[in-house]
Design a protein around this motif. Sequence first.
Motif, mmCIF file in Angstrom:
data_model
loop_
_atom_site.group_PDB
_atom_site.id
_atom_site.type_symbol
_atom_site.label_atom_id
_atom_site.label_comp_id
_atom_site.label_asym_id
_atom_site.label_seq_id
_atom_site.Cartn_x
_atom_site.Cartn_y
_atom_site.Cartn_z
ATOM 1 N N GLU A 53 0.807 -1.213 0.000
ATOM 2 C CA GLU A 53 0.000 0.000 0.000
ATOM 3 C C GLU A 53 0.849 1.274 0.000
ATOM 4 O O GLU A 53 0.483 2.275 -0.604
ATOM 5 C CB GLU A 53 -0.946 0.016 1.212
ATOM 6 C CG GLU A 53 -1.990 -1.067 1.184
ATOM 7 C CD GLU A 53 -1.529 -2.431 1.733
ATOM 8 O OE1 GLU A 53 -2.372 -3.325 1.811
ATOM 9 O OE2 GLU A 53 -0.327 -2.601 2.062
ATOM 10 N N VAL A 54 1.988 1.250 0.694
ATOM 11 C CA VAL A 54 2.870 2.421 0.754
ATOM 12 C C VAL A 54 3.479 2.689 -0.610
ATOM 13 O O VAL A 54 3.488 3.825 -1.096
ATOM 14 C CB VAL A 54 3.973 2.222 1.824
ATOM 15 C CG1 VAL A 54 4.998 3.338 1.758
ATOM 16 C CG2 VAL A 54 3.360 2.132 3.211
ATOM 17 N N ALA A 56 2.313 1.683 -3.477
ATOM 18 C CA ALA A 56 1.217 2.067 -4.371
ATOM 19 C C ALA A 56 0.887 3.542 -4.204
ATOM 20 O O ALA A 56 0.695 4.256 -5.194
ATOM 21 C CB ALA A 56 -0.012 1.205 -4.093
ATOM 22 N N GLU A 57 0.830 4.013 -2.974
ATOM 23 C CA GLU A 57 0.519 5.425 -2.737
ATOM 24 C C GLU A 57 1.599 6.322 -3.343
ATOM 25 O O GLU A 57 1.287 7.339 -3.965
ATOM 26 C CB GLU A 57 0.395 5.689 -1.236
ATOM 27 C CG GLU A 57 -0.049 7.100 -0.930
ATOM 28 C CD GLU A 57 -0.299 7.331 0.549
ATOM 29 O OE1 GLU A 57 -0.013 8.441 1.010
ATOM 30 O OE2 GLU A 57 -0.776 6.402 1.230
ATOM 31 N N GLY A 60 1.033 6.624 -6.995
ATOM 32 C CA GLY A 60 -0.233 7.213 -7.428
ATOM 33 C C GLY A 60 -1.282 6.200 -7.836
ATOM 34 O O GLY A 60 -2.068 6.440 -8.745
ATOM 35 N N CYS A 61 -1.304 5.079 -7.152
ATOM 36 C CA CYS A 61 -2.215 3.996 -7.517
ATOM 37 C C CYS A 61 -3.080 3.599 -6.331
ATOM 38 O O CYS A 61 -2.625 3.599 -5.194
ATOM 39 C CB CYS A 61 -1.367 2.802 -7.974
ATOM 40 S SG CYS A 61 -2.074 1.180 -7.696
ATOM 41 N N GLU A 62 -4.317 3.243 -6.615
ATOM 42 C CA GLU A 62 -5.177 2.628 -5.611
ATOM 43 C C GLU A 62 -5.083 1.122 -5.844
ATOM 44 O O GLU A 62 -5.682 0.580 -6.775
ATOM 45 C CB GLU A 62 -6.611 3.110 -5.750
ATOM 46 C CG GLU A 62 -7.479 2.665 -4.601
ATOM 47 C CD GLU A 62 -8.848 3.311 -4.632
ATOM 48 O OE1 GLU A 62 -9.811 2.588 -4.330
ATOM 49 O OE2 GLU A 62 -8.936 4.506 -4.976
ATOM 50 N N CYS A 77 -1.882 -2.684 -9.707
ATOM 51 C CA CYS A 77 -2.192 -1.280 -9.957
ATOM 52 C C CYS A 77 -2.553 -1.117 -11.424
ATOM 53 O O CYS A 77 -1.831 -1.601 -12.297
ATOM 54 C CB CYS A 77 -0.981 -0.401 -9.644
ATOM 55 S SG CYS A 77 -0.688 -0.196 -7.883
ATOM 56 N N THR A 79 -3.294 1.999 -13.886
ATOM 57 C CA THR A 79 -3.285 3.453 -13.993
ATOM 58 C C THR A 79 -3.228 3.862 -15.454
ATOM 59 O O THR A 79 -2.964 3.035 -16.328
ATOM 60 C CB THR A 79 -2.046 4.054 -13.274
ATOM 61 O OG1 THR A 79 -0.873 3.684 -13.989
ATOM 62 C CG2 THR A 79 -1.945 3.571 -11.835
#
Length: 144
Positions: A53-54, A56-57, A60-62, A77, A79
Amino acid sequence: MMRKLSRGGVLAAGLAVLPLVAACSGGGGDKGSGKAGEESSPVAAVVAPARVEVIAELTGCEVKIRTEAEELREGVCQTGAGDYLITTFPKDELKEVWLESASMYGGKYLVGPRWAISAKPDVLKKLKAKVGGTVRDLSQPSAS
Protein backbone atom coordinates in the motif's frame (compact mmCIF):
# COMPACT_ATOMS: atom_id res chain seq x y z
CA MET A 1 -9.68 -12.25 6.44
CA MET A 2 -6.03 -13.24 6.06
CA ARG A 3 -5.35 -16.37 4.09
CA LYS A 4 -2.09 -18.24 4.61
CA LEU A 5 -0.69 -20.38 1.85
CA SER A 6 2.00 -23.01 2.02
CA ARG A 7 5.36 -22.23 0.42
CA GLY A 8 4.44 -24.53 -2.47
CA GLY A 9 1.07 -22.84 -2.87
CA VAL A 10 2.66 -19.40 -3.01
CA LEU A 11 5.31 -20.58 -5.47
CA ALA A 12 2.63 -22.16 -7.65
CA ALA A 13 0.53 -18.98 -7.47
CA GLY A 14 3.56 -16.86 -8.27
CA LEU A 15 4.54 -19.05 -11.19
CA ALA A 16 0.98 -18.98 -12.50
CA VAL A 17 1.06 -15.19 -12.81
CA LEU A 18 4.60 -14.91 -14.12
CA PRO A 19 3.64 -15.53 -17.74
CA LEU A 20 1.19 -12.63 -17.49
CA VAL A 21 3.79 -10.40 -15.89
CA ALA A 22 6.47 -11.47 -18.36
CA ALA A 23 4.16 -10.59 -21.23
CA CYS A 24 3.88 -7.10 -19.78
CA SER A 25 7.55 -6.67 -18.96
CA GLY A 26 9.42 -8.62 -21.61
CA GLY A 27 11.29 -7.40 -24.63
CA GLY A 28 11.52 -3.95 -26.12
CA GLY A 29 12.69 -1.05 -24.06
CA ASP A 30 16.24 0.09 -23.68
CA LYS A 31 18.99 -2.34 -24.50
CA GLY A 32 21.68 -0.59 -22.50
CA SER A 33 24.71 -2.01 -20.83
CA GLY A 34 22.64 -3.91 -18.28
CA LYS A 35 23.57 -1.32 -15.67
CA ALA A 36 20.35 0.62 -16.04
CA GLY A 37 19.14 2.02 -12.77
CA GLU A 38 22.14 1.23 -10.61
CA GLU A 39 21.85 4.52 -8.76
CA SER A 40 19.00 4.72 -6.32
CA SER A 41 16.57 7.51 -5.56
CA PRO A 42 16.47 8.96 -2.05
CA VAL A 43 12.83 7.93 -1.99
CA ALA A 44 13.91 4.27 -1.90
CA ALA A 45 15.13 4.72 1.66
CA VAL A 46 11.63 5.82 2.64
CA VAL A 47 10.01 2.97 0.75
CA ALA A 48 12.15 0.15 2.03
CA PRO A 49 11.03 -2.14 3.45
CA ALA A 50 7.52 -1.14 2.64
CA ARG A 51 4.04 -2.46 2.43
CA VAL A 52 2.36 -2.83 -0.93
CA GLU A 53 0.00 0.00 0.00
CA VAL A 54 2.87 2.42 0.75
CA ILE A 55 4.57 1.80 -2.59
CA ALA A 56 1.22 2.07 -4.37
CA GLU A 57 0.52 5.43 -2.74
CA LEU A 58 3.95 6.73 -3.77
CA THR A 59 3.24 5.67 -7.35
CA GLY A 60 -0.23 7.21 -7.43
CA CYS A 61 -2.21 4.00 -7.52
CA GLU A 62 -5.18 2.63 -5.61
CA VAL A 63 -3.92 -0.93 -5.24
CA LYS A 64 -5.99 -4.12 -5.21
CA ILE A 65 -4.36 -6.79 -3.04
CA ARG A 66 -4.51 -10.15 -4.76
CA THR A 67 -2.10 -12.32 -2.73
CA GLU A 68 -1.71 -12.26 1.04
CA ALA A 69 0.69 -14.89 2.37
CA GLU A 70 3.59 -15.31 4.78
CA GLU A 71 6.11 -15.35 1.93
CA LEU A 72 4.82 -12.36 -0.04
CA ARG A 73 2.07 -9.81 -0.63
CA GLU A 74 1.02 -8.74 -4.12
CA GLY A 75 -1.10 -5.90 -5.31
CA VAL A 76 -2.22 -4.89 -8.78
CA CYS A 77 -2.19 -1.28 -9.96
CA GLN A 78 -4.07 -0.13 -13.04
CA THR A 79 -3.29 3.45 -13.99
CA GLY A 80 -3.33 5.65 -17.06
CA ALA A 81 0.47 5.38 -17.15
CA GLY A 82 0.25 1.58 -17.31
CA ASP A 83 -0.52 -1.51 -15.27
CA TYR A 84 1.93 -3.00 -12.79
CA LEU A 85 2.27 -5.55 -10.02
CA ILE A 86 3.82 -4.62 -6.67
CA THR A 87 5.21 -7.50 -4.60
CA THR A 88 6.67 -7.19 -1.11
CA PHE A 89 8.54 -9.79 0.92
CA PRO A 90 9.28 -10.22 4.64
CA LYS A 91 12.93 -11.11 3.81
CA ASP A 92 15.28 -10.25 0.95
CA GLU A 93 16.01 -13.97 0.56
CA LEU A 94 12.38 -14.58 -0.39
CA LYS A 95 12.55 -11.75 -2.92
CA GLU A 96 15.62 -13.34 -4.51
CA VAL A 97 13.89 -16.74 -4.73
CA TRP A 98 10.91 -15.07 -6.39
CA LEU A 99 13.17 -13.24 -8.87
CA GLU A 100 15.03 -16.47 -9.62
CA SER A 101 11.70 -18.11 -10.48
CA ALA A 102 10.71 -15.10 -12.58
CA SER A 103 14.00 -15.27 -14.51
CA MET A 104 12.71 -18.22 -16.55
CA TYR A 105 10.26 -15.76 -18.12
CA GLY A 106 12.74 -12.91 -18.54
CA GLY A 107 11.66 -9.30 -18.51
CA LYS A 108 12.63 -6.29 -16.45
CA TYR A 109 11.69 -5.60 -12.85
CA LEU A 110 12.14 -2.61 -10.58
CA VAL A 111 13.66 -3.99 -7.38
CA GLY A 112 14.26 -2.49 -3.96
CA PRO A 113 14.83 -3.79 -0.45
CA ARG A 114 12.19 -6.49 0.06
CA TRP A 115 10.02 -5.35 -2.88
CA ALA A 116 9.73 -5.72 -6.64
CA ILE A 117 7.55 -4.11 -9.29
CA SER A 118 6.66 -5.87 -12.54
CA ALA A 119 5.68 -3.71 -15.53
CA LYS A 120 6.60 -2.72 -19.06
CA PRO A 121 10.03 -1.05 -19.25
CA ASP A 122 8.64 2.44 -19.97
CA VAL A 123 6.38 2.20 -16.90
CA LEU A 124 9.30 0.99 -14.76
CA LYS A 125 11.28 4.13 -15.69
CA LYS A 126 8.45 6.36 -14.47
CA LEU A 127 8.03 4.35 -11.27
CA LYS A 128 11.78 4.39 -10.56
CA ALA A 129 11.67 8.19 -10.45
CA LYS A 130 8.97 7.92 -7.76
CA VAL A 131 10.21 5.05 -5.57
CA GLY A 132 13.87 4.48 -6.46
CA GLY A 133 15.20 0.97 -6.72
CA THR A 134 17.18 -0.75 -9.45
CA VAL A 135 15.92 -2.02 -12.79
CA ARG A 136 16.97 -5.66 -13.15
CA ASP A 137 16.88 -7.36 -16.52
CA LEU A 138 16.11 -11.02 -15.84
CA SER A 139 16.61 -12.00 -19.46
CA GLN A 140 20.36 -11.53 -19.03
CA PRO A 141 22.63 -13.49 -16.66
CA SER A 142 23.19 -11.72 -13.36
CA ALA A 143 26.56 -10.00 -12.93
CA SER A 144 26.51 -10.46 -9.17
